[in-house]
Design a protein around this motif. Structure first.
Motif, mmCIF file in Angstrom:
data_model
loop_
_atom_site.group_PDB
_atom_site.id
_atom_site.type_symbol
_atom_site.label_atom_id
_atom_site.label_comp_id
_atom_site.label_asym_id
_atom_site.label_seq_id
_atom_site.Cartn_x
_atom_site.Cartn_y
_atom_site.Cartn_z
ATOM 1 N N ASP A 41 0.822 -1.205 0.000
ATOM 2 C CA ASP A 41 0.000 0.000 0.000
ATOM 3 C C ASP A 41 0.862 1.263 0.000
ATOM 4 O OD1 ASP A 41 0.881 0.135 2.588
ATOM 5 O OD2 ASP A 41 -1.090 0.067 3.514
ATOM 6 N N ALA A 42 0.254 2.391 -0.242
ATOM 7 C CA ALA A 42 0.957 3.663 -0.444
ATOM 8 C C ALA A 42 1.754 4.083 0.798
ATOM 9 C CB ALA A 42 -0.024 4.752 -0.826
ATOM 10 N N ALA A 43 1.196 3.846 1.976
ATOM 11 C CA ALA A 43 1.889 4.248 3.202
ATOM 12 C C ALA A 43 3.188 3.467 3.380
ATOM 13 C CB ALA A 43 0.984 4.040 4.413
ATOM 14 N N GLU A 44 3.155 2.184 3.103
ATOM 15 C CA GLU A 44 4.356 1.372 3.220
ATOM 16 C C GLU A 44 5.393 1.780 2.177
ATOM 17 O OE1 GLU A 44 2.963 -2.619 2.968
ATOM 18 O OE2 GLU A 44 2.530 -2.744 5.099
ATOM 19 N N THR A 45 4.928 2.081 0.963
ATOM 20 C CA THR A 45 5.836 2.528 -0.089
ATOM 21 C C THR A 45 6.526 3.823 0.322
ATOM 22 O OG1 THR A 45 4.432 1.522 -1.775
ATOM 23 C CG2 THR A 45 5.996 3.177 -2.514
ATOM 24 N N ARG A 46 5.772 4.762 0.841
ATOM 25 C CA ARG A 46 6.324 6.034 1.288
ATOM 26 C C ARG A 46 7.331 5.819 2.415
ATOM 27 N NH1 ARG A 46 2.618 8.388 4.196
ATOM 28 N NH2 ARG A 46 1.068 8.122 2.583
ATOM 29 N N LEU A 47 7.001 4.942 3.350
ATOM 30 C CA LEU A 47 7.897 4.646 4.460
ATOM 31 C C LEU A 47 9.217 4.053 3.964
ATOM 32 C CD1 LEU A 47 8.405 4.414 7.529
ATOM 33 C CD2 LEU A 47 7.331 2.163 7.411
#
Length: 87
Positions: A41-47
């Protein structure tokens, strides 16, 4: 010798941080791998991107510190050799 110890501690901590993040991510997914889950998901990618950027900056800082320490050691060696030649 101190420089080697500092560099070892820094790189050891980097490896430990990456390992902790990787394993905690896998635990969060309840044992499924990235390939099995199909997407991140986007949050994990950003992290992950933030972690990568931070580690890249840290690598540059460590390189700069190594350069400073090696230059200082080289100056000290050449300075002490100069004193020995004067005697």
């Amino acid at each position: 010798m101190t420089a080697v110890l500092i560099v070892g501690i820094v790189f050891g901590s980097i490896v430990a941080i990456v390992a902790i993040i990787f394993f905690s991510s896998n635990l969060k997914r309840q044992g499924t791998s990235f390939r099995q889950s199909g997407k991140i998901d986007a949050a994990e990618t950003r992290l992950i991107q933030e972690i990568h950027q931070g580690l890249s900056k840290m690598e540059k800082r460590v390189d700069a510190l190594e350069t400073i320490l090696f230059d200082r050691e080289a100056r000290e060696v050449s300075h002490t050799e100069g004193k020995e030649e004067d005697q």
